[in-house]
Design an enzyme around this catalytic site. Sequence first.
Site, mmCIF file in Angstrom:
data_model
loop_
_atom_site.group_PDB
_atom_site.id
_atom_site.type_symbol
_atom_site.label_atom_id
_atom_site.label_comp_id
_atom_site.label_asym_id
_atom_site.label_seq_id
_atom_site.Cartn_x
_atom_site.Cartn_y
_atom_site.Cartn_z
ATOM 1 N N ASP A 1 -43.390 -7.120 31.489
ATOM 2 C CA ASP A 1 -43.235 -5.926 32.316
ATOM 3 C C ASP A 1 -44.622 -5.329 32.549
ATOM 4 O OD1 ASP A 1 -43.925 -4.741 29.969
ATOM 5 O OD2 ASP A 1 -42.063 -3.671 29.679
ATOM 6 N N ASP B 1 -32.647 -8.229 31.151
ATOM 7 C CA ASP B 1 -33.203 -8.119 29.803
ATOM 8 C C ASP B 1 -32.609 -6.857 29.206
ATOM 9 O OD1 ASP B 1 -35.110 -6.180 31.344
ATOM 10 O OD2 ASP B 1 -35.455 -5.767 29.233
ATOM 11 N N CYS C 1 -17.769 -19.674 17.902
ATOM 12 C CA CYS C 1 -19.195 -19.412 18.156
ATOM 13 C C CYS C 1 -20.020 -20.363 17.282
ATOM 14 C CB CYS C 1 -19.547 -17.964 17.839
ATOM 15 S SG CYS C 1 -21.320 -17.614 17.994
ATOM 16 N N CYS D 1 -23.108 -20.166 16.328
ATOM 17 C CA CYS D 1 -24.336 -19.592 15.764
ATOM 18 C C CYS D 1 -24.342 -19.605 14.236
ATOM 19 C CB CYS D 1 -24.550 -18.169 16.293
ATOM 20 S SG CYS D 1 -23.799 -16.888 15.290
ATOM 21 N N CYS E 1 -21.959 -17.195 12.364
ATOM 22 C CA CYS E 1 -20.528 -17.478 12.380
ATOM 23 C C CYS E 1 -20.118 -18.596 11.422
ATOM 24 C CB CYS E 1 -20.060 -17.720 13.817
ATOM 25 S SG CYS E 1 -20.058 -16.157 14.752
ATOM 26 N N HIS F 1 -26.374 -13.839 16.253
ATOM 27 C CA HIS F 1 -25.042 -13.918 16.855
ATOM 28 C C HIS F 1 -25.011 -13.210 18.205
ATOM 29 C CE1 HIS F 1 -20.797 -13.800 17.608
ATOM 30 N NE2 HIS F 1 -20.969 -12.522 17.903
HETATM 31 ZN ZN LIG Z 1 -21.785 -16.235 16.261
#
Ligand SMILES: [Zn+2]
Length: 374
Positions: free
Chosen positions: A96, A269, A307, A309, A312, A337
Amino acid sequence: MTGAAFRFELHHTDRASRARSSTFTTPHGPVEMPAFMPVGTQGTVKGLTLDALRATGCQMMLANTYHLALRPGAEVVAALGDLHGFSGWSGPILTDSGGFQIFSLAHNAQVTEEQVTFRSHIDGNLFELSPERAVAIQEALGSDVAMVLDHVVPLPSDAGLVREATDRTVRWARRAKEAARRADQAQFAIVQGGLDPALRAECAAQLAELDFPGYAVGGLSVGETPAEMYQVLEATVPQLPADRPRYLMGVGRPQDLLEAISRGIDLFDCVLPTRNGRNAQAFTDHGTVRLRNLQFERDLRPLEEGCPCAACRHSRGYLRHLFLAGEMLGPILVSIHNLTYYQRLLEQARRAIAEDRYAAFAAERIKRLGGDAC
Ligand SMILES: [Zn+2]
């Protein structure tokens, strides 16, 4: 678009909305749009290693010119291999211009036609930033996309002040374009105009005439209602060229992203996934999970079924324990997550656009996001 190093390919526009899927190619690789950029304020997405960041599905990262220019300084970043070498992130990076931070974080910002003068929020040192200086700093940082310096006013503000700042933003964009030297950096202009749809449309049309490789909508997510934000987008987006990426700065919640995509926005963003992650709030398809709540003490379920990730792999009960025990892994895992959640949401949005069912997809997802999860 200008600059052989950059290419914007529009793949498909949804049949029942303005949602579109595209690929924006930069010198550091492609970005599949609509896309979400995690915020790496200090050249790092808080709490995530590069491998963890990549595993969330992130393609492009944002870094803050204001923060990096104050500390460690653009010259230090340049000496350490520009932002890519400095941070180690080899993918596309957007910086930015510092405008938003100057007007929200710095002390005593004084605007003249020539430049803005302000005191650092870190040590009180006096700094001057002109449109040309903002270009030079971002060229030293070596980002793929640089934002022009804009004049941001708080909302609500007097109509005369909003008009003055909007006109100045257009004049500053022209100066920034003339100052740009790097062919391997694309400059995006920023549409201002407060909450006035007519002023927004006028600003967008004036900036479009200047022929920038990309455009952003700025000055939102500052306390306006979602309806006001959508109204601004409906006035602005049709004035922007269809063959350039459109970036909505600093927004927002998952439902805001879905609504903005249906109004033709390609890039986002926001600090929400990481900031909320550090505060034990997890995003899921069914709303926010507030892990500190007692109801999750013995909850064996992951934050989100399916999920992939790292968070999880654990139960909600374990994640809750990490926060209550003050373990640093808690904020790290929930940040991972949340970023994974955002990237998966946009991946699903891109697929829905390609299959001409975005409007129905977004309506269904927004409905499910309605309340807090239990
Ligand atoms: Zn997750």
